[in-house]
Design an enzyme around this catalytic site. Sequence first.
Site, PDB file in Angstrom:
ATOM      1  N   HIS A 367       4.774  -6.296  -1.548  1.00 24.50           N
ATOM      2  CA  HIS A 367       4.406  -6.861  -2.712  1.00 24.50           C
ATOM      3  C   HIS A 367       3.510  -8.058  -2.277  1.00 24.50           C
ATOM      4  O   HIS A 367       2.523  -8.390  -2.727  1.00 24.50           O
ATOM      5  CB  HIS A 367       5.610  -7.398  -3.761  1.00 24.50           C
ATOM      6  CG  HIS A 367       6.199  -6.480  -4.128  1.00 24.50           C
ATOM      7  ND1 HIS A 367       7.650  -6.087  -4.426  1.00 24.50           N
ATOM      8  CD2 HIS A 367       5.871  -5.030  -4.095  1.00 24.50           C
ATOM      9  CE1 HIS A 367       7.933  -5.042  -4.763  1.00 24.50           C
ATOM     10  NE2 HIS A 367       7.151  -4.126  -4.401  1.00 24.50           N
ATOM     11  N   CYS A 680     -10.072   5.309 -11.112  1.00 32.65           N
ATOM     12  CA  CYS A 680      -9.786   3.964 -10.701  1.00 32.65           C
ATOM     13  C   CYS A 680      -9.024   3.951  -9.468  1.00 32.65           C
ATOM     14  O   CYS A 680      -8.330   2.904  -8.943  1.00 32.65           O
ATOM     15  CB  CYS A 680      -8.943   3.444 -11.683  1.00 32.65           C
ATOM     16  SG  CYS A 680      -7.723   4.152 -12.256  1.00 32.65           S
TER      17      CYS A 680
END
Length: 755
Positions: A367, A680
């Site tokens: 993260h 995407c």
Amino acid sequence: MRGVLGGPRVLLRRLREVMAEPVSAQERLDKIVVLIAANMVAEVCSAYVLRVDGTLELYATEGLNRQAVHLTVMRSDEGLVGLVAREARSINLSDAQSHPAFSYRPETGEEIYHSFLGVPILRAGNTLGVLVVQNRAHRTYSEEEEEALQTTAMVLAEMIASGELSALARPGAEPAARRALHLGGQAIADGIGLGHVVLHEPRVVVTNFIADDVQKELQRLETAIDALRADLDLLLERGDVADDGEHKEVLEAFRMFAYDRGWLHKLREAVVTGLTAEAAVERVQSDARARMLRQTDPYLRERLHDLDDLANRLMRQLTGKHHAPAREQLPDNAIIIARSMGPAALLDYDRSRLRGLVLEEGGPSSHVAIVARALGIAAAGQIDNATGLVDPGDAIIVDGSSGEVHVRPPPDIEAAYAEKVRFRARRQAQYRALREAPSVTKDAEPVSLMLNAGLLVDLPHLAESGAAGIGLFRTELQFMVAAAFPRTSEQLSLYRSVLQIAGELPVTFRTLDIGGDKVLPYMRAVEEENPALGWRAIRLGLDRPGLLRSQIRALLKAAEGRELRVMFPMVASIEEFDRAKAMVEHELTHLRRHGHSLPERVQVGAMVEVPALLYQLDELCARADFLSVGSNDLFQFLYAVDRSNRRVADRFDSLSGPVLRALKAIVDKGRACGKPVTLCGELASKPIGALALIGLGYRLLSLTPSSIGPVKAMLLDLDARKVQSLLGPMIESPVGSVAIRDRLEAFAAAEGLQL
Ligand code: PEP
Ligand code: MG
């Protein structure tokens, strides 16, 4: 106290006096070895310093031939001294000459000494040299003597690390403590960062090693241990994660160690020898670190890491320093070094001063890596012992494209990187100049370039890059960087801000895509054998409708008066899409009934990233307002290769026949049904990928922010018809008969396209 004249405390006190004397470095060293020898009733005391070339040089001796000082140089695989350095542990022998590693140096005249005690000079787990005492008699040095010598070695470690001895060295043979290091790790966020080291968890610099009053120091240590235990109890009692994001199991392990008799005994012993409580913690921590660096068993390594953390906590109790450096103290061009780090912690730093991030742990899908990329700072992960190899303020370079790190780089490396940075800046300036240029190919085909985003910090890229909107807003990132579940009001506020910043430009929100590799630290993880194929994304959303429903409500509210575009991740069946879409309609009705102002229009789409959808495109197109291809997952599932497993992730080519055929089927179907199809995934973010996609007929691409410039530069020079007619037959031809990537590269070269 056999053997130790006056005991270690007297030795330490004398050492302190010597350290304070205004004498040269050599004189100080000479005095130190004399003191140690006298105090330990040893005939010999010698100090060896590890040099940049990996050898050990005799820097001072009492008892050996003085002529050998600065002349005797041993390889680190040579002799007992080499062994101590290599293994970073003490060696205590009553008959040194019978040890297989013993090697004889005639210039030192050491053959007459039988007993040998050598201890490593350690700092933050790194060996900086070796300190030795020897006696003629066959004598076994006591544990207490060994302890005393190790304590003394700490004082020498600080002296070496301070750079004081560098003046005594010949060029090219300086002490290794401050040498230039080239470390290899894993690239986690592109870019190059030149700057100075800032330790995320600053090492407490122990300046006062030697206790004035041992009883008082023991008391300080006990008080700190009690406070540490109480702190851990409290954290565990609260039942949630610690302020720094530690999991419960880690805290349990901490608590266990905090009562570990062996650990406590070592700490107390170190104080009894005359160290201050802080110096004792550092001693014990440095030993544990040295063991950790040589430990290959991942489980034991992890436990040693825990011990290291615990020692940090104890040190903070002692010094009262509880937090990372305040933002104001951040130097310009800061490069943050941490073992591991949560995403929120990185966001706490002042962005304008951050240049890079170096982690001992952490891969590209961590993260904190996502946040580093969003912030546009260079980052490298998997750099072993990074925190132990640097000192605050050291010059450092992070190459986030290769995962390399240069600590205290030599001038030529620094110059080369500075040139790279200038080159990148020039290129960025060129891309910026293209910002206003319409995004059309040479043959006037408009290709819309949008942005992938997920955090507020991504938003400035919208204006900077001239993107046509946000093609993928990954809503899970807000959840991933938070310490606890974001409340609906927090979600609403983020979505509002995003839409407000985007202004007229369209934004496509993707509902929560958690599970798989996207784990939330505060959500109890369900043990799954194959998390990528598990309970994730829309599956979780449909099974736990409360979560998805409140997110949809927040989106609908945020988009009042304008268009809302929302899509669902990992849709595998039409039924899933229908149920998710029904939830949107249900929430719309609910809001309408309660008199809320609604979006002007709601467009509902699906991510196409599960191969089963390829065979349900007709049905999907009939229901969805738009499609968005997630090439990352689609590729992973088409080839059955885990996208985050480095062993297999690059095994197959994303520009191969099977992938391109699948991508073409989707865009063709969308066109036939009149439904827009965006891509995407990462494929669109590489100029060669974008080239292939334009060749397949894609006109809507969503990219990572840094790719907008390069992709736009490529397409402005591109003749779309040409690549279309090149690619068409290649895709039709038998798979394997042409290397599509090679052909595309050749085409780009012939057409003068920059890939
Ligand atoms: C994809 O899978 O290609 C995609 C865009 O989604 P994510 O990378 O977030 O899974
Ligand atoms: Mg995906």
